[in-house]
Motif scaffolding. Structure first.
Motif, short mmCIF file in Angstrom:
data_model
loop_
_atom_site.label_atom_id
_atom_site.label_comp_id
_atom_site.label_asym_id
_atom_site.label_seq_id
_atom_site.Cartn_x
_atom_site.Cartn_y
_atom_site.Cartn_z
N ARG A 137 0.88 -1.17 0.00
CA ARG A 137 0.00 0.00 0.00
C ARG A 137 0.91 1.21 0.00
O ARG A 137 1.80 1.33 0.85
CB ARG A 137 -0.89 -0.01 1.24
N VAL A 138 0.71 2.10 -0.96
CA VAL A 138 1.56 3.27 -1.08
C VAL A 138 0.71 4.55 -1.12
O VAL A 138 -0.46 4.51 -1.51
CB VAL A 138 2.48 3.20 -2.33
N ALA A 139 1.32 5.63 -0.73
CA ALA A 139 0.66 6.94 -0.76
C ALA A 139 1.51 7.88 -1.60
O ALA A 139 2.75 7.76 -1.64
CB ALA A 139 0.53 7.50 0.66
N ALA A 140 0.83 8.81 -2.26
CA ALA A 140 1.54 9.80 -3.08
C ALA A 140 0.74 11.09 -3.07
O ALA A 140 -0.47 11.10 -2.84
CB ALA A 140 1.71 9.29 -4.51
N ARG A 141 1.44 12.19 -3.35
CA ARG A 141 0.77 13.50 -3.39
C ARG A 141 -0.08 13.65 -4.65
O ARG A 141 -1.18 14.18 -4.60
CB ARG A 141 1.80 14.62 -3.29
N THR A 142 0.46 13.16 -5.76
CA THR A 142 -0.22 13.27 -7.06
C THR A 142 0.06 12.00 -7.86
O THR A 142 0.89 11.17 -7.45
CB THR A 142 0.32 14.47 -7.86
#
Length: 170
Positions: free
Chosen positions: A118-123
């Motif tokens: 599971r990853v998060a990113a700004r855009t």
């Protein structure tokens, strides 16, 4: 004739209703004091303290928050990336992933793929950068990434706690 002796060992793997109530109270107010916890539960302070210590010791309760809203941190994009890893390279890949702050969690899986991250990113562009950084380590043979469009059921454990407490009474 030798007699056989058996020891009865009870493995405590579930929670009872009081444990469930302790967990619910902590989920509702993670910073609650022990006196207030006992008051809300209608038990003695020592009972509340003992139950919490038991839950901590058994590893049922593993932390006290805070819960973080990723969008509130500026990470609007969440995605799930499946990694296929060459044999013998799992440790190297996992150690590499630990150095990438946008990798929130990674689970070894059965079926297609070896790790589900599971990853998060700004855009979306930042997501591409994160994926490129994931791919910097040797040993990843293939990836597949899907972007989460919206959260339909947030991460939750309280219904499971209730189910476990209910099954402990049967």
């Amino acid at each position: 004739m030798a007699s056989l002796v058996y020891d009865l060992v009870m493995l405590t793997t579930s929670v009872d209703r009081l444990d469930s109530r302790v967990i619910h109270a902590l989920a509702e107010s993670p910073r609650i004091g022990m006196r207030e916890l006992a008051r809300r539960l209608g038990v003695a302070r020592g009972t509340a303290q003992a139950r919490l210590e038991k839950l901590l010791r058994r590893g049922v309760v593993t932390g006290f928050g805070p819960d973080i809203d990723l969008a509130g941190l500026g990470y609007e994009v969440q995605a799930f990336t499946t990694l296929e890893i060459a044999q013998g390279r799992l440790h190297d890949v996992v150690e590499h992933l630990k150095d990438i702050p946008e990798v929130l969690e990674a689970h070894a899986t059965s079926g297609p793929g070896d790790l589900h991250c599971r990853v998060a990113a700004r855009t979306n562009n930042h997501l591409q950068e994160v994926i490129n950084r994931i791919l910097e380590v040797r040993g990843i043979t293939r990836t597949a990434t899907v972007i989460a469009l919206s959260e339909q059921i947030p991460y939750r454990v309280l219904p499971l706690v209730d189910a476990a407490a209910g099954s402990a009474l049967r």
